[in-house]
Design an enzyme around this catalytic site. Sequence first.
Site, PDB file in Angstrom:
ATOM      1  N   CYS A   1       0.804  -1.217   0.000  1.00  0.00           N
ATOM      2  CA  CYS A   1       0.000   0.000   0.000  1.00  0.00           C
ATOM      3  C   CYS A   1       0.839   1.269   0.000  1.00  0.00           C
ATOM      4  O   CYS A   1       0.443   2.265  -0.623  1.00  0.00           O
ATOM      5  CB  CYS A   1      -0.985  -0.009   1.156  1.00  0.00           C
ATOM      6  SG  CYS A   1      -0.206  -0.319   2.738  1.00  0.00           S
TER       7      CYS A   1
ATOM      8  N   HIS B   1      -2.031   0.598   7.070  1.00  0.00           N
ATOM      9  CA  HIS B   1      -2.364   0.895   5.679  1.00  0.00           C
ATOM     10  C   HIS B   1      -1.905   2.315   5.366  1.00  0.00           C
ATOM     11  O   HIS B   1      -1.621   3.106   6.268  1.00  0.00           O
ATOM     12  CB  HIS B   1      -3.880   0.754   5.498  1.00  0.00           C
ATOM     13  CG  HIS B   1      -4.325   0.731   4.081  1.00  0.00           C
ATOM     14  ND1 HIS B   1      -3.763  -0.094   3.130  1.00  0.00           N
ATOM     15  CD2 HIS B   1      -5.292   1.438   3.429  1.00  0.00           C
ATOM     16  CE1 HIS B   1      -4.356   0.101   1.965  1.00  0.00           C
ATOM     17  NE2 HIS B   1      -5.295   1.045   2.123  1.00  0.00           N
TER      18      HIS B   1
ATOM     19  N   ASP C   1      -8.221   5.703  -2.173  1.00  0.00           N
ATOM     20  CA  ASP C   1      -7.321   4.615  -1.805  1.00  0.00           C
ATOM     21  C   ASP C   1      -6.839   3.925  -3.066  1.00  0.00           C
ATOM     22  O   ASP C   1      -7.541   3.101  -3.649  1.00  0.00           O
ATOM     23  CB  ASP C   1      -8.037   3.629  -0.885  1.00  0.00           C
ATOM     24  CG  ASP C   1      -7.062   2.592  -0.335  1.00  0.00           C
ATOM     25  OD1 ASP C   1      -5.901   2.551  -0.815  1.00  0.00           O
ATOM     26  OD2 ASP C   1      -7.445   1.833   0.575  1.00  0.00           O
TER      27      ASP C   1
END
Lengths: 639, 320
Positions: free
Chosen positions: A397, A441, A457
């Site tokens: 991520c 994250h 995201d």
Amino acid sequence: MKTEQRNALLLTGAVALALAPHLAAQPLWLMALLAALLALRAVQSLTETRALPRWLLLALTVVLIVLVFQAHRSLIGRDGGMALLASLVTLKLFEAQGKTRDSHIVVMLAYFCTGTAFLHSQSPAMFGLVMLDTVAITLAALQLERPQGAPLQQTRLAGRMLLEAVPLAILLFVLFPRLPGPLWHIPVERGARTGLSSDRMEPGQVSQLALDDSVAFRVEFDDQPPPRSVLYWRGPVFDYFDGRRWLPPQRFYVPPRIAPQGPSLRYHITLEPHQQRWLLALDMPTVLPESAQISGRLQVMSAAPVMLRQRYTLASSLTWRIDSDPGLALARQLPAAGNPRTRALAAQWQALPAEERVRAAVAYLRSNGFVYTLEPPLLRSAHSIDEFLFDTRQGFCEHFAGAFTFLMRAAGVPARVVTGYQGGEYNTAGRYLIVRQADAHAWTEVWLDGLGWQRIDPTAAAAPARIESGLARSIPQGDSLPWMLRGDDNWVRLLHLQLDVLVNDWNQWVIGFDARRQRDFLQRLGIGDFLSARYLGWLLGGVALILGGFAFVILRPRRLKLADPAARHYQRFCRKLARRGVVRMPQEGPLDFARRASNALPHLALQIDAITNEYLAIRYGGEQHRRESLRVQVTQFNP
Amino acid sequence: MNLLGQRWQTFIARRHPPASGSLALVHKRIYIVPTRRGLGLGLLLLISLVGAINYQLSLGFFFTFLLAGIAHSALLRTYAALLGLEIAARPAEAVFAGEAAQFPLALSEKKGRERTGITLLSPDGSATRCDVPQRGEARAAIAVAAPRRGRLTLPRSRIECRAPTGWFVAWSYLTLVSECLVYPRPEANPPPLPFGARSGGGGLQAGQGDDDFAGLREYHPGDAPSRIAWRQAARTDTLLAKTFQSPLASQVLLDWEMLAGLDTEARLSRLAAWILRAEAEGHRYALVIPGFSRPLDHGAAHRAACLAALALFPAEGSGA
């Protein structure tokens, strides 16, 4: 083994147990030195060697004090103070050899050391260890007063004394007024930071956490928990890119106002200590906990680093609008050069409106074969974002968030990197959400006129499953994961979740029983404040009841316990007769008594004779097999 | 301070009236306070509490209160060790002045509790420790210095207990009526025994000498076991003692008047020393002092009677 040897060994053992949790937190050399000294003392007590000479003890004391000061730069405070105390107790143990008075001092110090072990951890395991050690120290104290006491009997006494203390301890634990803050400032020790870092964000940092299944925090929602896909727990924000790493904000400004657009969601977070100031909050926080503030980058900051497990209550709105932000210029920053291919890609979208530019970038990540993996290839080039976007196309991520933010800034959209946690595991057994370090994250926030900061995201574009169902379902099968994070519901995992409920209850009700919880609890008892008559009633009444109860139990005479069951049955028979007014005199033999009883109660004469004969046959004739018959006859005897 | 001390003494005296025979330690009679070690524990509790407040340590609170509970548990046990204990005075054996009188006590346990570490303290600070078994009895003696002859009464003594932890001391006062006879201190190097001093004449006097067997007579308490004619006793069912004839030279008359020129206490001291020597050497002796006399005899009973007379002899200037 002689009694003195045994008692000396016991005291040494109790001290070793008390020091163990402290030594584990000390530098290795101090731990080894003190452990060696304790072992030496144990050997000494076994072999009855002579005491160490006084000058040697003094020299050792000086050496240890100097070493402790070298290590901690302080002789007070939690770590330095405990190191010093541990050293002194160990040396006192040598001095106390054969001296009752010094041994008593060691007992007191050992109690103190074992109690302060809770500074290191308040886990159930530590609690068990401390309780065990408390019994051991109490036993050592009992042996000092009565050296020749039978060990088993004395151990039972020590255990009983501890059990008798529990009701009082629980009562005072609940009722003793808790203060909302410390009495004076505690010097903050720089403990190891855990979890996310707020120093910088670079490739590889978050993926390190992906293998860590320790709990970061737990959340209880007042109402139904929202779906997993919106559970973005906001942590450190980064808005400065130096060409390789994302760095935290350097300039501070007044936080922009968040206008909630949906219903407010109230929840309680129990945060494990991470030694940092930032707190976690669901995007976007609208109601903050007491003594916390929101920063210019909409991060919730605590007044002091979180050194102990902390529970706080927040409210968030899942949709929001922000009208203006004075720090917008900072969210456009880019290094003067570097990553030319990425800049070229962004330049293609210059003509589009801001929303379209964002959409184009997401589409780019979705359609170019990007792979979400825990084990991405290393980025070696100076143009790391170029390398990721155009060559390797494999990342975790932080690769996606960093690259996307760069892309947005290059395309002229203000953007920044937000790190935190995403998702969590709902523990249905305890109705709360567990968020682990592995749920760490990173994502991107972009500024859209009219909407303000909105979350994008980019990982979701490449690996939608990461957001929908968690890490385990979104990475390739070959990548290794700790078993708690794997998706399959095996029984070990279910057991582990049940266990976590216990741990959580322990954290909430035992460790987390602070001023606020106490206030809530006392209100349930109808106690408004600590000066009310009702509070005093509960406190004094409870204390009197417990202390008085034990006084009654311990001070009352004990009934004679007869070892011989036959005699017990016979005594029961005598008690039954005594209720009818025929009381056996102390010196009266069974036959005389039977005669007198038969005269007084002629209609029972046969039964009385039978029972007496039965008893005498067992007692003096050794006919043990008639015991059952005696029991039955006595039971059926109802004068 | 002194006034306070006196008040305390009168207070204690009023609360603990003399008891003849035996007394039971009821709750009104037992006092309990923390010892120095107990105060140390109190300080420890205080520090732990402040630490728990300051570090916001929930389990620190629990631990502190748990220790307080353990201390309470110890307190009850210390108190229970004395509560209900019954103490009876047993007859004390006579001693000589300058020795320590031993007042034997019987401590009996009827409540079904084992009581350990019971300490008896006399006012001059000597201590005896004993354990009393469950529903049993223990013997212990309080030692009291006996500097002067006469009757020594058991002074008010302390019975205390610090078991099981030594954090508390529970105590009570023993005000049992008990007496011990204190014989005069025997003179260290008395002159030789005055053999046959006043009865005059020679020859043999039939009676209870030592040397030649003279016959049997009925047993009197106080006769030495070696004098008992066991064989005859077995046959006749009565105890008989052998009598011997002894030369007059082994008869000693201890007469007050012989010691004119010495003061009363010196005379008593010498007489005591002579009695001991005559007894040890196996002579028969008679004692004559103002108001008391005892014919020629010997043996434990005779010795005790003579020494008691010396012990209770009125002191000079007492007018008796």
